[in-house]
Design a protein around this motif. Structure first.
Motif, PDB file in Angstrom:
ATOM      1  N   PHE A   9       0.901  -1.207   0.146  1.00  0.00           N
ATOM      2  CA  PHE A   9       0.013  -0.220   0.016  1.00  0.00           C
ATOM      3  C   PHE A   9       0.897   1.104  -0.132  1.00  0.00           C
ATOM      4  O   PHE A   9       0.598   2.173  -0.694  1.00  0.00           O
ATOM      5  CB  PHE A   9      -0.787   0.031   1.270  1.00  0.00           C
ATOM      6  N   PHE A  10       1.770   1.130   0.541  1.00  0.00           N
ATOM      7  CA  PHE A  10       2.979   2.258   0.670  1.00  0.00           C
ATOM      8  C   PHE A  10       3.371   2.371  -0.746  1.00  0.00           C
ATOM      9  O   PHE A  10       3.399   3.795  -1.260  1.00  0.00           O
ATOM     10  CB  PHE A  10       4.189   1.938   1.570  1.00  0.00           C
ATOM     11  N   TRP A  11       3.909   1.369  -1.559  1.00  0.00           N
ATOM     12  CA  TRP A  11       4.273   1.545  -2.780  1.00  0.00           C
ATOM     13  C   TRP A  11       3.176   2.128  -3.716  1.00  0.00           C
ATOM     14  O   TRP A  11       3.319   2.862  -4.713  1.00  0.00           O
ATOM     15  CB  TRP A  11       4.825   0.157  -3.250  1.00  0.00           C
ATOM     16  N   ALA A  12       1.792   1.693  -3.380  1.00  0.00           N
ATOM     17  CA  ALA A  12       0.729   1.940  -4.231  1.00  0.00           C
ATOM     18  C   ALA A  12       0.397   3.517  -4.186  1.00  0.00           C
ATOM     19  O   ALA A  12       0.431   4.072  -5.110  1.00  0.00           O
ATOM     20  CB  ALA A  12      -0.593   1.224  -3.647  1.00  0.00           C
ATOM     21  N   MET A  13       0.698   4.032  -2.904  1.00  0.00           N
ATOM     22  CA  MET A  13       0.509   5.579  -2.610  1.00  0.00           C
ATOM     23  C   MET A  13       1.729   6.307  -3.514  1.00  0.00           C
ATOM     24  O   MET A  13       1.270   7.236  -4.040  1.00  0.00           O
ATOM     25  CB  MET A  13       0.506   5.977  -1.167  1.00  0.00           C
ATOM     26  N   MET A  14       2.979   5.783  -3.466  1.00  0.00           N
ATOM     27  CA  MET A  14       3.876   6.500  -3.989  1.00  0.00           C
ATOM     28  C   MET A  14       3.708   6.182  -5.426  1.00  0.00           C
ATOM     29  O   MET A  14       3.720   7.486  -6.397  1.00  0.00           O
ATOM     30  CB  MET A  14       5.113   5.669  -3.906  1.00  0.00           C
TER      31      MET A  14
END
Lengths: 314, 363, 243, 465
Positions: B39-44
Motif C-alpha cells: 500500500f505504501f508503494w501504491a501510494m507512491m
C-alpha cells in the motif's frame, strides 16, 4: 585553514584538471547521443561499466594482449550492444510511433540501466576487481620531473601514472572524435542530422541509420572510457551509476550536445569537486559532500542557464 | 456516467477483498505485512502517476519528498517528543513546502532537464541526510516512534489501506475536476493551455505540492510503522522502483498505477524463490556449482532467484514501455470497462482515419 | 473594445524581428495580416499574446496595458488565438479540449452548462460526432476546427487566427468561413493571418502588410493590392506555391 | 467536485465494508487494544467506532497466533533455519553471496553427518537489501510462513536492528553473524545472540593497537559514510582522544571513486603518523591505491593501516604499491586456522578461491552454533534452544565460542550493555605485508602479542624481517 597554501591550491587545480579530462571522456558519448537522438541515455554508465569488464576479462584470458587493443575490443563490444538496443527499442521513436519520445527515452534507458547492472551482478558477481596499470613508467629523476612505475612527480606534485595514461587516452579519443565528426562524410552526416533532421533526410541521409550509428558510437565511447579507466578505479557492476550522474552534470554544464562542451564541462566538474572537497571547512564532511558540490553547480546551471556553456537553444 | 458499472462492480469487489484480506490471511502476518508495504508503494506510484501521467512532470524527486516527510517526523519525535500523528502532519506539510520550492524551480525545465534536475535534488537530499549524521542519524538510521504500540499488523494494515483509499479518492477527485483537466492540458501543450487561459504556473506547482504531500504522508506513516528509517531508502534505485511500478501499471490511471505497485511488490516477494518442478530437480542438482556461480542456489524444490528477479524486473519495464505504452493493467481495466463503447469508438476512429487519408493525398 | 499596439520592437539576439509596429483595432472587423515568410507575422502574434515580451513598445487592450502580462491573463482579458501548427491537446477528448478554456475563464462554471455550450458549438462546426474522440485521433483539418471550437469556448473579443486554412479539406474550409462569419456577426474583431490570398481578399475588411518586421501598408484591401510597395515586397515570390 | 454524490456513495460502501470486515478480521497478536483504537480513530473518523468495538470484541476468542514451528522435532520433516542476507542493491551483494555460500557449506556438512536431532537442516534465504523494512518482512516470512525454528545471519546493521524486534516478538532464537551495531545486543533481548564484534569492540581493538605503537600523535581516519564506518570512526577518535592522540576524520559516500582532493588536503596539513582506512570493498582499494601513488603512505613517517579487504589477493591488483601496509583483520587469519577452518576453507575455495572473509566464517559458524544448540536442547522449544545457546561451548572456524553474559549471569554494571549474549573474543588481529605480492598466509601477524608471528608491533617501512 593553515594548510591552504599556494602549492596546495595548485595541486587541487591539477588534480581537478586531470580527473576533469577523464570525466570529459566519460561524457563524450552521452553528448553525441544527445546531439543526434535528442535523448539522454540513463544507461550510459552501464556501458562504461561493461567496457571496463571486457578489458578486465580480456587481460585475464590473454595476459600479454596489448592493452590498447583490449580498449578497442571493449569499444566494439559496447558498440554492438548499443546498436542492438537502439534497433530494438529506440527505432520506433524516430518513426513517430511514440507519443512522448522524451519521456519514453528517459524511462526506457532507465530500465536498460537497471537491467544491465543486474545482469552483470549475476554474471560477474559483486566482488571488486581492478586491472593493474597498462604500462610501467621508466624511473627518471630530473629534479622537477621524477618518475617511478606508478607515480610521476611534477614539481613535487604526485600524479598517478595510470591516471596519466587514462588522460592520454581521453585526449586522443576526444581528438579522434572531433576529427571524425568534422572531417569524415559520416561524421558530417551525423552533424547534419543533429542540426536538422528533415533537411538531412532531403539531401539523402537516412536519419534512422544515423540514429543507430550515433547511439552505437555513443555507447562505444562509453565502453572505451570505461576500458581506459578500469586501471584507475576499482571495478564493480554498480560503478556505472556515479559515472552516469557525473556525465549528466558534465553535458549540462557544457551544453547538451556539444563535444567541446563535454570537455569543458568535465574540467569544470573536476575542478569544482576538487576545490569543494579540498576547501570545505569541516574535514569529516568534505568528502561526503564531494558529489553534492557537483550536483549543486549542476542544479544551479540548470536553473540559470539550461543551455550550458556551448549549448543550443532548448 | 453509465458506462462503468462493470468497473464499479470490480472496484467494490476489490475493496471488499482488501478489507477482508486480514481475515483471509489469518495467521499469516507475513502476507499482511507485505500487503501493508504494498500500500505504501501504491501510494507512491499513484501520486507519481498523477504528477507524471496527468501533469506530465517526470520528476525523480518523489522518493526524496517521502524521505523529507519521514525524517521531519522522526526528528521531531526524537528531539521534541512529538507524537507520531503530529509528526506525520508536520512532515507532510514540510514535504508540501519543499514541493512548492521544487515545483517553482522546475517551472522552466522540461523533460530531460526536469528529470536531471530532480535526480540532482534527490541525491543532494540523500547526501545531506547521510553527511549530517549528528542531526539526522546519518547512515546509522533513525528510530521512529512506532505508530501503534502493538505488534499486530491488523490495525496498521487498516491504517495504510484507508490512507491509500483516501489518498486515491482525493487524487481521483482532483484528476476528474477542473484541476485535473488543466493538468492534462498542461501536459499536452503548455503554451496552448496558457493561450486558453490556464494559469500554468499555479497548476504546475500545485501538482508538485499535492503529489509530494501524498508521497510524504505515505512515507511518514510507513516509517512510523516500521519504526526505523535509513538513507538507503532514498537511493535512486528505489525511485526507479516507484517509476517501474507506475509504468507497468499504467501512468495515465491512478488505480492502474496503484494496482501495478501492489502487483509488483507481491511479485517481487514471490520471486525470491521460484518453485521448481520436481522433474527439473535432478538436472538442476547436477549443476549446483554452475547455479551458485550465478548467485542462484537450490533449496528443497525451490530456486533462489534473489539477484535475478531484478533482471527480470528491468526487462519487464523495458518491454512494457516498448509494447504496452499504457502499462499492463490499464488496458485490461479499459477493456473490461468499455466493452459496450468499444465498437462505436472504433467506427469513429475509422472515419477520421479515412479523412486523414484524403488530406494526406491532397497535401 | 480596443487593441492598441504601440511602437513595438522585438529583437532576438542581433536580429530585429519587429520594428516599430503600430496598429490599432477599435471596432469589430476582419483584419487580414499578410507578408512574405519571415516578415514577423507570427512574432507579432506572440508579442500580442504575451508569449514574447516586446523589446520596446507597449500593447494595450481595452485601456489596460498587457505587454507585461502572462499569456493566460491576456487570454482571460479577451484575446484568443490559434497556432500556425495546430496544438490540440492530443490525449484529451474533443469535449475535454473544449472544457479547458471554459473552466479556466469561469471557475464556477457548471459542468453540464459547459457541456451544453460545447455541444452547440460542435454542432455548428459539424463535428459533434467526434465529441468523445481523442485529439490525436483527429485529422489535421479537424484539429483546426477543434482549435476554433476552443476559441469559441474562450469567447474573446479579439481573435487571432494563424493560418486557419492551411492543409484543410475544401468542405472544412467552408465551415471555417461560416465560423468567421459567425464571430464577425457577434461583433468581434478577427485578425486573420494566411498565405491563402483568395480567402484573405474575400474575407478581410482591412489589410495589413508586414515586411522585414515593419508595417508597409494598412488599409482597404483593394487599395493595398495596388500599392507599389506591397507589390515590390512580393515580387518574385509566388505565395501560392509556398504551400 | 462534479460527482460529489458518487463519492458519498463510495464512502458509504467503504464504511460498510470496513464495518463487516474489521469485525471478521482477527488480529494476530494483540497487546494493547486500547491504543489501537485510539490511533485508528485519529486516522479516519468514519470508521472509528467500528474498528474499536469489533476488535475488542473479537479479541477474546482469538487464538494465539505466532510462530508456526512445532516444539517437538518429531513433528517436522526438516528443521528450517532462516537466513536473512543482502542479495540486491542497495545492500552489499558480495557479502550476501559469500555468506549464502558459507551457510550452504555448513548445512551440507550437517546433513552429511545425519542432520540435527535426526532431521535434515534446511536454510531459508531471504533478501533484505540492507533495508529495515525488508528485514522485518524477512523475519515475518521465516517465522510465520516457513516455520523456521531459528534465524542466523544478516550482514547489515540497518536491517538487523529491525530484525531483532521481530525475533523478540515471536521469541525466536537468533544468532547475528555480521551486524556490528552496538544496539543489536545492547537491547538485551533474550533471543538475540551475536558472534560478530560490536563496533565498540573493534574501535577498542584499534585504539589498543595504536596505543602500543610509539610516537603516535596524529591519526587520519578515512571512513565510509555508512552504518559501519561512521560510528567506528567516531568511537575510535573518541578513544584515541582519551590517550592524547589527535585525529582527523574524512568520511566519504560509497561509490566516490576519486579521493585525490582529500589526499592533497591531508598532504598539505601536518604529516599524519597513521592513515587508517575504514572504507570497505572497492572504495578502500581506490583510496589506498590513490594515497599510495600520491606518496602519502606508507612512508618512514606515516604508517598505512588498510581496510581488512586487503587480505584478498585482489588487493595486489588494486593496490600494487601496498607493501608495508598493515590491516586489521576481524576473525581468523590463515596462519591461525584450525582444522574446522581448513575444512571449511577447502570447500569455500571451490567457488571463490580466496581465504574466507570474516563474514563467511561467521555465517558458517553461526549456522553451526545454532545446529549445536538445537542438538543440545533436544527439542525445538525456543526456551530450550536459548538455554542451550547460552551454554554454548564449541570450537569452530573462528575459535572457541561461548556467551559469558546471559540470563544466568547478567551483564555487570562495569561492562557495556552490548556484552549481553555477545561472543567476547572475536579475534581482532593486525597483520602486515612486508613483501610485494605477498599472500596473506605469509604476512606477519603483529598484534596482539598472543597471536604474533613477528616480534614487534610494526615492521618499519623498507625493512625485511
Amino acid at each position: 585553514m593553515d594548510y591552504i597554501t599556494g602549492q596546495f591550491l595548485v595541486n587541487l587545480l591539477m588534480n581537478g584538471i586531470l580527473i576533469g579530462l577523464i570525466y570529459g571522456l566519460m561524457a563524450l558519448g552521452l553528448t553525441l547521443i544527445f546531439s543526434v537522438l535528442g535523448i539522454v541515455s540513463f544507461a550510459h554508465g552501464e556501458f562504461y561499466m561493461i567496457g571496463g569488464y571486457v578489458v578486465y576479462y580480456l587481460l585475464q584470458a590473454f595476459g600479454n594482449l596489448e592493452p590498447m587493443i583490449a580498449i578497442l575490443i571493449a569499444g566494439a563490444v559496447t558498440f554492438v550492444i548499443g546498436v542492438i538496443f537502439e534497433l530494438l527499442f529506440l527505432q520506433p521513436m524516430g518513426k513517430g510511433d511514440i507519443e512522448r519520445p522524451g519521456e519514453y527515452a528517459i524511462l526506457l534507458t532507465f530500465g536498460l540501466a537497471f537491467f544491465l547492472q543486474h545482469v552483470m551482478i549475476g554474471i560477474v558477481g559483486p566482488f571488486p576487481t581492478k586491472v593493474d596499470r597498462f604500462y610501467d613508467f621508466a624511473e627518471i629523476d630530473w629534479g622537477w620531473l621524477r618518475m617511478k612505475a606508478a607515480t610521476v612527480w611534477f614539481f613535487d606534485m604526485p600524479i598517478s601514472s595510470s591516471r596519466l595514461i587514462a588522460t592520454g587516452v581521453a585526449v586522443v579519443l576526444t581528438a579522434l572524435m572531433i576529427w571524425f565528426m568534422s572531417k569524415t562524410w559520416t561524421g558530417r552526416g551525423l552533424q547534419a542530422v543533429s542540426q536538422d533532421r528533415q533537411a538531412a533526410s532531403v539531401v539523402g541521409i537516412n536519419p534512422s541509420h544515423m540514429n543507430t550509428l550515433a547511439f552505437g558510437l555513443g555507447t562505444m565511447l562509453a565502453g572505451m572510457s570505461g576500458a581506459a579507466l578500469v586501471t584507475v578505479f576499482a571495478w564493480v557492476p554498480w560503478v556505472g551509476m556515479p559515472a552516469s550522474s557525473k556525465s549528466f552534470i558534465i553535458i549540462v554544464l557544457g551544453g547538451m550536445g556539444s563535444m567541446p562542451g563535454a570537455l569543458l564541462g568535465g574540467l569544470v566538474l573536476g575542478i569544482v569537486e576538487s576545490f569543494g572537497a579540498g576547501l570545505y571547512p569541516d574535514p569529516s564532511k568534505a568528502l561526503a559532500y564531494k558529489d553534492a558540490f557537483g550536483l549543486l553547480v549542476f542544479a544551479l546551471v540548470l536553473l540559470v542557464k539550461p543551455t550550458g556553456f556551448f549549448g543550443r537553444k532548448l | 456516467m453509465k458506462r462503468i458499472p462493470i468497473q464499479g462492480v470490480l472496484l467494490v469487489l476489490l475493496l471488499i477483498f482488501a478489507f477482508a484480506f486480514p481475515r483471509i490471511m489469518q495467521g499469516q502476518p507475513y502476507w499482511l505485512y507485505v500487503a501493508l508495504q504494498s500500500f505504501f508503494w501504491a501510494m507512491m506510484a499513484a501520486s507519481w502517476a498523477l504528477l507524471a501521467g496527468y501533469a506530465g512532470q517526470f520528476s525523480f524527486a518523489h522518493i526524496a519528498f517521502m524521505g523529507i516527510a519521514s525524517y521531519t517526523s522522526g526528528i521531531l519525535g526524537r528531539d521534541l517528543g512529538w507524537s507520531p500523528i503530529s509528526g506525520i502532519i508536520l512532515g507532510t506539510l514540510m514535504a508540501g513546502l519543499v514541493g512548492v520550492l521544487v515545483g517553482y524551480l522546475c517551472l522552466r525545465l522540461r523533460r530531460t532537464y526536469l528529470a536531471l534536475f530532480t535526480i540532482a535534488f534527490s541525491e543532494i537530499v540523500r547526501l545531506i541526510i547521510n553527511a549530517e549524521h549528528e542531526f539526522t542519524g546519518g547512515p546509522m538510521g533513525l528510530y521512529m516512534e512506532p505508530l501503534l504500540e502493538t505488534t499486530s499488523y491488523v490495525p496498521t494494515y487498516y491504517i495504510m489501506l484507508v490512507a491509500l483509499i483516501v489518498s486515491l479518492a482525493i487524487m481521483y477527485a482532483i484528476a476528474n475536476s477542473r484541476l485535473g483537466l488543466f493538468l492534462r492540458s498542461i501536459r499536452e501543450d503548455e503554451e496552448a493551455a496558457a493561450a486558453m487561459g490556464v494559469h500554468v504556473v499555479r497548476y504546475k506547482i500545485l501538482a508538485f505540492v499535492i503529489t509530494s504531500m501524498i508521497a510524504g504522508i505515505a512515507g511518514a506513516l510507513d516509517h512510523h510503522i516500521i519504526g526505523f528509517i535509513a538513507p538507503n531508502e532514498l537511493m535512486i534505485p528505489r525511485m526507479s522502483l516507484v517509476i517501474a511500478m507506475a509504468v507497468i501499471g499504467g501512468t495515465e490511471s491512478l488505480i492502474s498505477a496503484s494496482l501495478g505497485a501492489i502487483f509488483i511488490h507481491f511479485a517481487m516477494e514471490w520471486l525470491q524463490k521460484i518453485p521448481v518442478p520436481a522433474s527439473w530437480m535432478p538436472s538442476l542438482r547436477e549443476n549446483t556449482a554452475t547455479l551458485q556461480q550465478f548467485g542462484l542456489s537450490l533449496g528443497e524444490g525451490y530456486l533462489q532467484t534473489n539477484a535475478w528477479r531484478m533482471v527480470l524486473f528491468g526487462l519487464m519495464l523495458m518491454l512494457t514501455l516498448r509494447f504496452w505504452r499504457n502499462g499492463l493493467i490499464q488496458p485490461l481495466l479499459e477493456k473490461i470497462g468499455r466493452q459496450g463503447v468499444a465498437e462505436e469508438t472504433v467506427a469513429k476512429r475509422k472515419f477520421s482515419q479515412e479523412e486523414n487519408e484524403i488530406e494526406g493525398t491532397e497535401a | 473594445m480596443k487593441l492598441e499596439i504601440k511602437n513595438i520592437t522585438k529583437n532576438f539576439g542581433g536580429m530585429q524581428a519587429l520594428n516599430n509596429v503600430e496598429l490599432t483595432i477599435d471596432k469589430s472587423e476582419i483584419i487580414g495580416l499578410i507578408g512574405p515568410n519571415g516578415a514577423g507575422k507570427t512574432t507579432l502574434t506572440n508579442v500580442i499574446d504575451g508569449v514574447y515580451k516586446p523589446s520596446e513598445g507597449e500593447v494595450w487592450l481595452n485601456d489596460e496595458r498587457i505587454d507585461h502580462l502572462p499569456p493566460y491573463k491576456i487570454a482571460r482579458r479577451g484575446l484568443g488565438r490559434t497556432f500556425q501548427v495546430t496544438r490540440a491537446f492530443r490525449r484529451m477528448t474533443v469535449m475535454e479540449n473544449m472544457m479547458v478554456p471554459a473552466m479556466a475563464i469561469n471557475p464556477g462554471a457548471k459542468r453540464q452548462n459547459v457541456i451544453n455550450k460545447a455541444q452547440g458549438i460542435l454542432e455548428f462546426l459539424t463535428f459533434e460526432h467526434l465529441a468523445n474522440e481523442y485529439g490525436r485521433g483527429l485529422s489535421g483539418g479537424q484539429q483546426k476546427l477543434l482549435e476554433l471550437a476552443r476559441l469559441l469556448m474562450l469567447d474573446p473579443d479579439f481573435v487571432i487566427l494563424d493560418e486557419p486554412f492551411a492543409g484543410v479539406h475544401p468542405t472544412l474550409q467552408e465551415t471555417i468561413y461560416g465560423y468567421i462569419d459567425k464571430v464577425r456577426q457577434e461583433g468581434k474583431a478577427i485578425i486573420l493571418i494566411s498565405h491563402d490570398m483568395d480567402s484573405i481578399f474575400t474575407l478581410s475588411e482591412r489589410l495589413v502588410v508586414l515586411d522585414f518586421g515593419a508595417i508597409i501598408a494598412d488599409g482597404n484591401p483593394q487599395n493595398v493590392k495596388q500599392d507599389p510597395v506591397v507589390i515590390k515586397a512580393y515580387l518574385g515570390e509566388d505565395e501560392e506555391e509556398d504551400y | 467536485m462534479f460527482r460529489t454524490k458518487r463519492y458519498i456513495y463510495a464512502l458509504l460502501i467503504l464504511v460498510v465494508a470496513a464495518l463487516i470486515f474489521a469485525a471478521c478480521a482477527t488480529p494476530e497478536v494483540i497487546e494493547k487494544e486500547v491504543i489501537v483504537t485510539v490511533e485508528v480513530e485519529k486516522e479516519v473518523e468514519v470508521e472509528k467506532e467500528v474498528v474499536v468495538t469489533e476488535i475488542v470484541e473479537v479479541e477474546a476468542e482469538a487464538p494465539p497466533v505466532g510462530r508456526c514451528a512445532p516444539m517437538d522435532a518429531a513433528d517436522v520433516e526438516v528443521i528450517k533455519i532462516g537466513v536473512p542476507l543482502p542479495m540486491s542493491a542497495p545492500g552489499a551483494v558480495g557479502g550476501g553471496l559469500a555468506m549464502q555460500y558459507a551457510v550452504n557449506i555448513a548445512v551440507d556438512q550437517l546433513n552429511a553427518d545425519g542432520g540435527v536431532l535426526g532431521k535434515p537442516v534446511q536454510p531459508v534465504f531471504y533478501d533484505t537489501a540492507s533495508l529495515p523494512e525488508r528485514g522485518t518482512a524477512a523475519m515475518e516470512y521465516f517465522i510465520t510462513q516457513e516455520c523456521v525454528v531459528a534465524v542466523v545471519g544478516e550482514y547489515h546493521s540497518s536491517a538487523g536492528v529491525a530484525e531483532k524486534e521481530v525475533a523478540h516478538k515471536y521469541h525466536i532464537p537468533t544468532v547475528f553473524a555480521e551486524t556490528w551495531n552496538d544496539t543489536i545486543t545492547g537491547a538485551g533481548y533474550a533471543e538475540v545472540f551475536r558472534i560478530a564484534p560490536a563496533s565498540s569492540m573493534v574501535a577498542a581493538a584499534d585504539v589498543n593497537y595504536i596505543s602500543n605503537l610509539e610516537g603516535i600523535e596524529f591519526v587520519v581516519i578515512v571512513t565510509e559514510n555508512t552504518d559501519y564506518g561512521l560510528p567506528a570512526a567516531d568511537q575510535t577518535a573518541e578513544a584515541l582522544a582519551t590517550i592524547g592522540i589527535e585525529t582527523e576524520i574524512y568520511s566519504a559516500d560509497k561509490g566516490v571513486a576519486d579521493y585525490s582532493a582529500i589526499i592533497t588536503r591531508i598532504q598539505a596539513g601536518p604529516v599524519p603518523d597513521i592513515v587508517m582506512t575504514l572504507t570497505t570493498g572497492e572504495d578502500s582499494y581506490n583510496f589506498e591505491n590513490q594515497a599510495i601513488e600520491a606518496g602519502l603512505m606508507p612512508t618512514a613517517d606515516t604508517i598505512c593501516i588498510a581496510n581488512q579487504v586487503a587480505i584478498q589477493p585482489a588487493f595486489w591488483d588494486a593496490v600494487p604499491g601496498g607493501n608495508y601496509c598493515s590491516f586489521r583483520k576481524v576473525g581468523l587469519v590463515p596462519a591461525l586456522a584450525n582444522e574446522v577452518t581448513q575444512t571449511f576453507e577447502a570447500e569455500y575455495r571451490k567457488r571463490f578461491d580466496i581465504f574466507p572473509e570474516s563474514y563467511a566464517l561467521e555465517a558458517y559458524d553461526a549456522m553451526m552454533i545454532m545446529a549445536n544448540a538445537i542438538e543440545n536442547a533436544g527439542s525445538l522449544d525456543p526456551d530450550a534452544i536459548i538455554t542451550a545457546l547460552e551454554a554454548t561451548d564449541i570450537t569452530l572456524a573462528q575459535g572457541r565460542y561461548y556467551f559469558p553474559y546471559g540470563s544466568d549471569n547478567p551483564v555487570p554494571d562495569d561492562e557495556p550493555d552490548w556484552m549481553w549474549h555477545q561472543w567476547p573474543d572475536p579475534a581482532v588481529l593486525f597483520i602486515q605485508y612486508f613483501e610485494e605480492g605477498q599472500s596473506a598466509t605469509d604476512a606477519a601477524v603483529i598484534f596482539p602479542e598472543v597471536y604474533q608471528t613477528h616480534d614487534t608491533f610494526l615492521i618499519p617501512f623498507g625493512e625485511t624481517p
